[in-house]
Design a protein around this motif. Sequence first.
Motif, short mmCIF file in Angstrom:
data_model
loop_
_atom_site.label_atom_id
_atom_site.label_comp_id
_atom_site.label_asym_id
_atom_site.label_seq_id
_atom_site.Cartn_x
_atom_site.Cartn_y
_atom_site.Cartn_z
N THR A 485 0.86 -1.18 0.00
CA THR A 485 0.00 0.00 0.00
C THR A 485 0.90 1.23 0.00
N SER A 486 0.34 2.38 -0.31
CA SER A 486 1.13 3.61 -0.31
C SER A 486 1.70 3.93 1.07
N CYS A 489 4.68 1.84 1.71
CA CYS A 489 5.84 2.29 0.95
C CYS A 489 6.58 3.40 1.67
N HIS A 490 5.85 4.36 2.21
CA HIS A 490 6.48 5.45 2.94
C HIS A 490 7.15 4.93 4.21
N SER A 545 9.98 1.22 -5.02
CA SER A 545 9.31 2.13 -4.10
C SER A 545 9.10 3.49 -4.75
N ILE A 548 5.83 3.27 -6.38
CA ILE A 548 4.74 3.35 -5.40
C ILE A 548 4.59 4.79 -4.89
N TYR A 549 5.73 5.49 -4.75
CA TYR A 549 5.68 6.89 -4.35
C TYR A 549 4.86 7.70 -5.36
N SER A 552 1.22 7.04 -4.96
CA SER A 552 0.61 7.71 -3.81
C SER A 552 0.36 9.20 -4.09
N LYS A 553 1.15 9.75 -5.03
CA LYS A 553 0.96 11.16 -5.37
C LYS A 553 -0.12 11.35 -6.44
#
Length: 554
Positions: A485-486, A489-490, A545, A548-549, A552-553
């Motif tokens: 999930t986002s 990832c963070h 990642s 994925i970043y 998420s944006k």
Amino acid sequence: MEDENVADFGDGVEHGAGEVDPAKHVAAFLIGIRERFKIPHEACNFVASEVRDIIELSTSHLTARVISALQIANVDPAAVNLDDVVNDHSWQNSFDYYSDARHLNAFIAEKFDFVEPVEYVLGRGVNGKDRCMQYVSIIDTLKALLRKDEVFAEVLNGHCSQDGLILDFCDGLHCKSNASLSEHQSLQIQLYSDDFCVANPLGNKVKKLKFSAYYFILGNLSPKFRSKLNMIQLACLCPTEYVKEYGLENVLAPLVRDLKSIEVTGIEIERDGVKHTFTGSLSMIVTDNLAAHSIGGFQESFNTLRSCRFCHVTKTEVKTHLRTSPESRRTEMSYNQQARICTANPDMAGIYGIKSCSVFNSLRYFHVVNGLPSDIAHDLFEGVVPVVLEKVILHCVQSGYFTLEELNNKVECFPYDGSDLVNKPSKMKTDVNQFKVKQTAVQCWCFLRLFPVMFGSVVPVDDKIWSVLLLLADVVELATTTKVTSPLCHFMADVTESFLVSFKKFSKESGATLLPDLYPRTVELNVQKVFGRKHLYQPLIYLSSESIYLISKA
């Protein structure tokens, strides 16, 4: 000259209830042992000969017993046609016929979806002999795959996540933003490149026996099917020295030509009287860092000013630059502009880290900037993990927590279970000055997971260097998760940064040599779909990642 018994073999199909075709079963048996156990045909021929003799002896013995039984029953054996009952020579004839490699290979070509490799001449050597490579048509291979019901259903139905989780490449932003791959039933072609030696040569003979291979896999298949060895298809095979001499552009020309055709024309197959046309494109190329830079047109030396294929961070900044900002990432536009500059002025290659534009950038829906993900096997399990394990183990030995002999005893006697029984680490040298963690990728993965269990009880809880290993274990656990999930990832980026900071501090305090580019950095770590450790080296789906970043944006 063809064997006169060929006519007795039938047409290779079942003829009726209870009736079998000896040729079909004998050929399938010999193909099975030859391909499954990778034995030469001479060994296969020996098996065929021995089995034929056994059948002949068994037939003779059975005939004698039948005659004896008939005589006991006061039945004249001459009144019974024993040839129809016992003396059927079709099985022996089949083994005789298919013990010849030519006949067995002809059966494969006729009865299976066999795609024959095509030889391409790259040039001519000083001895006058042609220098060749082999190419297996990716279009013909895909047609053969799509004729299989299971593969056709997978492509038709897809396997995108339905609950918002990122489970595969098709759930990521790169796929969803690609005009070709985002289409329903679009073919996702993943390439995998690797070099190998066909023997264990010494000295200068290594070059002659080293080959570059390019495989592909259909990304539309669910990961549980895609990770199987029999789903990985060979596309190109070429001696490595020819690749260096004639260049990737010439070696990969047939493959790139077919990929362009798939993007524009597509692949047409007919099933149940209905014609289906599938288009698609290349989704990614998975390989080690050196090959990725070669394929992508980047500098193959990692000592240049900008040695990262993901960003423009310089060699000096890479030691402290733990997170890549959107402004510093490479883009298709910046890559194309820099490639033009470096092509016109090769001296600029060391500045931008690019030698020339990749041959794969000629595709309409693929670019190497977004299509060369990190390889978790090389970057983590054959890179960072053994380095950290080695340094932490030496620290523990020097601190008196345990000895290298105790380490080997624990490794040998630990109660492994499941796949760990196959992937358990091997013994290491007990001389501190010669100690190295030399294990395979899956062994390193196993060792990292179980090492804290083996020795965690003898290490003080406040040992700062031990905490570096635990942070790395957390990074690997996150990098090999099967669901992303986002927020995860963070969190992974934060844990990775904590590990890098701790490892750098440990290296500075202990005087150990810190790798100048501890690869991979935070945003270059992968979240890999792992469906069985034995398939680690195979070209599975990788999600960086960074990808994925970006998701998420979005």
